[in-house]
Design a protein around this motif. Structure first.
Motif, short mmCIF file in Angstrom:
data_model
loop_
_atom_site.label_atom_id
_atom_site.label_comp_id
_atom_site.label_asym_id
_atom_site.label_seq_id
_atom_site.Cartn_x
_atom_site.Cartn_y
_atom_site.Cartn_z
N ASP A 194 0.82 -1.21 0.00
CA ASP A 194 0.00 0.00 0.00
C ASP A 194 0.85 1.26 0.00
OD1 ASP A 194 -2.50 -1.24 -0.12
OD2 ASP A 194 -2.48 -1.64 2.03
N ALA A 195 2.02 1.20 0.64
CA ALA A 195 2.92 2.35 0.61
C ALA A 195 3.40 2.63 -0.80
CB ALA A 195 4.11 2.11 1.54
N ALA A 196 3.71 1.57 -1.55
CA ALA A 196 4.12 1.75 -2.94
C ALA A 196 2.99 2.34 -3.77
CB ALA A 196 4.56 0.40 -3.52
N PHE A 197 1.79 1.85 -3.57
CA PHE A 197 0.64 2.35 -4.32
C PHE A 197 0.37 3.82 -4.03
CE2 PHE A 197 -1.40 -2.12 -4.66
CZ PHE A 197 -0.78 -2.34 -5.89
N ARG A 198 0.49 4.23 -2.78
CA ARG A 198 0.17 5.61 -2.40
C ARG A 198 1.09 6.62 -3.08
NH1 ARG A 198 -0.75 3.40 2.81
NH2 ARG A 198 1.38 3.94 3.44
N LEU A 199 2.31 6.22 -3.38
CA LEU A 199 3.30 7.14 -3.91
C LEU A 199 3.35 7.17 -5.44
CD1 LEU A 199 6.22 6.23 -1.48
CD2 LEU A 199 4.88 8.34 -1.46
N ALA A 200 2.67 6.26 -6.10
CA ALA A 200 2.89 6.02 -7.52
C ALA A 200 2.09 6.92 -8.44
CB ALA A 200 2.57 4.56 -7.84
N ASP A 201 2.79 7.41 -9.47
CA ASP A 201 2.11 7.99 -10.64
C ASP A 201 1.80 6.89 -11.65
OD1 ASP A 201 2.36 10.86 -9.91
OD2 ASP A 201 4.51 10.42 -10.09
N PHE A 202 2.66 5.88 -11.68
CA PHE A 202 2.48 4.70 -12.53
C PHE A 202 2.66 3.45 -11.68
CE2 PHE A 202 3.82 8.00 -15.42
CZ PHE A 202 3.13 7.76 -16.60
N VAL A 203 1.85 2.45 -11.92
CA VAL A 203 2.01 1.14 -11.28
C VAL A 203 2.22 0.10 -12.38
CG1 VAL A 203 0.91 -0.67 -9.92
CG2 VAL A 203 0.59 1.74 -9.29
N ARG A 214 -4.97 -12.13 -6.60
CA ARG A 214 -6.20 -11.92 -7.39
C ARG A 214 -6.89 -10.63 -6.91
NH1 ARG A 214 -8.78 -15.14 -10.75
NH2 ARG A 214 -7.54 -16.94 -10.05
N GLY A 215 -7.20 -9.75 -7.85
CA GLY A 215 -7.81 -8.47 -7.48
C GLY A 215 -6.87 -7.60 -6.66
N LEU A 216 -5.58 -7.71 -6.91
CA LEU A 216 -4.60 -6.92 -6.15
C LEU A 216 -4.91 -5.44 -6.26
CD1 LEU A 216 -1.89 -7.53 -4.59
CD2 LEU A 216 -0.72 -6.83 -6.69
N ILE A 217 -5.28 -5.01 -7.45
CA ILE A 217 -5.78 -3.64 -7.62
C ILE A 217 -7.29 -3.72 -7.72
CG2 ILE A 217 -5.88 -1.66 -9.18
CD1 ILE A 217 -2.98 -1.90 -9.66
N ASN A 218 -7.96 -3.16 -6.73
CA ASN A 218 -9.41 -3.22 -6.64
C ASN A 218 -9.94 -1.84 -6.23
OD1 ASN A 218 -8.90 -3.03 -3.83
ND2 ASN A 218 -8.78 -5.26 -3.66
N ALA A 219 -11.23 -1.76 -6.00
CA ALA A 219 -11.84 -0.47 -5.70
C ALA A 219 -11.25 0.16 -4.44
CB ALA A 219 -13.35 -0.63 -5.55
N GLU A 220 -11.03 -0.64 -3.39
CA GLU A 220 -10.49 -0.10 -2.14
C GLU A 220 -9.08 0.41 -2.32
OE1 GLU A 220 -12.15 0.49 0.69
OE2 GLU A 220 -13.86 -0.07 -0.55
N LYS A 223 -8.73 3.77 -4.12
CA LYS A 223 -9.02 4.93 -3.30
C LYS A 223 -7.77 5.48 -2.62
CE LYS A 223 -13.76 3.50 -2.16
NZ LYS A 223 -14.66 3.04 -1.07
N THR A 224 -6.80 4.61 -2.34
CA THR A 224 -5.58 5.04 -1.64
C THR A 224 -4.52 5.61 -2.57
OG1 THR A 224 -4.42 2.90 -1.80
CG2 THR A 224 -6.00 3.16 0.00
N MET A 225 -4.72 5.47 -3.88
CA MET A 225 -3.71 5.90 -4.84
C MET A 225 -3.87 7.37 -5.19
SD MET A 225 -3.50 2.70 -7.49
CE MET A 225 -3.43 1.00 -6.89
N LYS A 226 -2.84 7.91 -5.81
CA LYS A 226 -2.90 9.28 -6.30
C LYS A 226 -3.99 9.43 -7.35
CE LYS A 226 1.99 10.72 -6.01
NZ LYS A 226 3.13 11.17 -6.84
N ASP A 227 -4.53 10.63 -7.45
CA ASP A 227 -5.43 10.91 -8.55
C ASP A 227 -4.65 10.86 -9.86
OD1 ASP A 227 -7.53 11.23 -6.82
OD2 ASP A 227 -7.38 13.43 -6.76
#
Length: 390
Positions: A194-203, A214-220, A223-227
């Motif tokens: 989640d720390a990696a996701f929060r900081l990313a412009d690209f994943v 499975r579903g590693l990137i999901n709706a929840e 929400k934690t990622m950058k716009d």
């Protein structure tokens, strides 16, 4: 004089001839019509419904993933399943880098816009000048790339991101020492996914598909990622929850999605670019995969060596004599001691365990009879016993 072929290798799908050439014609009969195969070489064909012959000793996948192979059933029979990790890594890396540029410059929608223009050159030029502002992009330099999974492919993607001037953050909870040595020192380690996701412009995703991914990137998680985050998926389709991703695109949370796995909800979305599973589809990658897996299957049939099997421990013991017995079975059954006790003299013994499977190699200075092999096969817990002479 005709030389008898020792092993038959069934090919399913078109396997690169560069790889098949590693199987010496004097010792191997190779092709799609062989009967009673000792080994099967496959790329993408689904083997789950294939009746596996009793003669089968090994399966080789000319690629990395093995979801098209019934690995548990083969393991229960003492049959190793080989793959080719890293052989296609450069091909996938190059397509990931292309995808980062596609996402940052909106190249897919821009191309579609240009294809739809009509009129003479003067009309086209006017339309281009009027429409190009809708596709203004941004540069990769200075942006943050989160690479999830730092194996053979992910590690190369991370290093390439550094070379492009990006800030690269990596996350891999099972990073091997060997893989770590290959990483640029500028790749930063994330404390958590989640720390990696929060900081990313690209994943960029490079993980196998399983219960944990499975579903590693999901709706929840979105929400934690950058716009306006962009997601690149060359791992497996199920790693991304496609409906949630599309909802993120529609709501403005996600800027762009590039994937190697078209789905009903992504294939026509204006800010998705999906490819028909092209990650490893280069001549070089197909050759590399075929060479690697052919070498591994050959060495297993000839010497009992195990390298890059997804279900067996690695054992590459050099031959001490011309007479070798190899066995596989349940780790809990103490197979090495029980089988070794059948021999009067043993020149060398090597065993290793992976999960609940033990693999054993025994070299002796005298020929090993069929009766002795049967005794070894009858030892409690043994699922495979094979003699290799010569």
């Amino acid at each position: 004089m005709t030389v008898a072929r020792r092993f038959q290798v069934l090919t399913i799908n078109n396997i690169s001839q560069v790889g098949l050439a590693r199987l010496d014609g004097a010792r191997f009969e190779v092709g799609p019509a062989v009967s009673n195969p000792d080994a099967i070489l496959v790329r993408s064909a689904d083997l789950h419904s294939l009746a596996m012959p009793g003669s089968l000793k090994a399966v080789g996948r000319a690629g990395s993933g093995t979801s098209n192979i019934p690995v548990p059933a083969l393991t229960a029979r003492g049959i190793p399943v080989f793959n080719a990790p890293g052989a296609n890594a450069n091909a996938v890396k190059e397509l990931v880098i292309a995808s980062l540029i596609i996402a940052s410059r909106s190249l897919g929608p821009a191309w579609q816009f240009a294809r739809g223009l009509e009129g003479d050159n003067a009309a086209l030029h006017k339309a281009v000048e009027a429409g190009k502002k809708a596709f203004a992009g941004f540069e990769l330099t200075g942006r943050t790339l989160a690479v999830i999974g730092l194996g053979a492919i992910g590690g190369r993607v991370a290093n390439a991101g550094v070379a492009l001037g990006m800030r690269v953050i990596g996350f891999d909870p099972v990073l091997s020492i060997e893989a770590a040595w290959q990483l640029s020192p500028q790749v930063q380690q994330a404390a958590s996914l989640d720390a990696a996701f929060r900081l990313a412009d690209f994943v960029s995703l490079h993980v196998p598909l399983g219960n944990a991914t499975r579903g590693l990137i999901n709706a929840e998680r979105l929400k934690t990622m950058k716009d306006r985050v962009s997601v690149v998926n060359f791992a497996r389709e199920g790693v991304v929850d496609a409906p949630a991703l599309v909802a993120g695109l529609d709501g403005g949370k996600v800027h762009f999605y590039v994937s190697d796995f078209p789905t009903a909800v992504t294939r026509n979305h204006p800010r998705c670019v999906t490819f028909p599973h092209l990650g490893a589809s280069t001549v070089e990658a197909e050759d590399n995969c075929a060479v690697m897996v052919a070498d591994q299957v050959r060495d297993f049939l000839d010497h009992g060596a195990v390298r890059n099997a997804v279900n067996f421990p690695q054992v590459t013991a050099p031959r001490q004599t011309a007479h070798r017995l190899v066995c596989a079975g349940r780790a809990s059954a103490n197979i090495p001691a029980s089988v070794a006790a059948l021999f009067d003299t043993v020149m060398n013994t090597v065993s290793a365990t992976r999960g609940d499977l033990t693999y054993l190699v025994i070299d002796t200075d005298t020929p090993i009879s069929e009766d002795l092999r049967r005794q070894a096969a009858a030892v409690t817990g043994v699922t495979m016993a094979r003699v290799i002479q010569g």
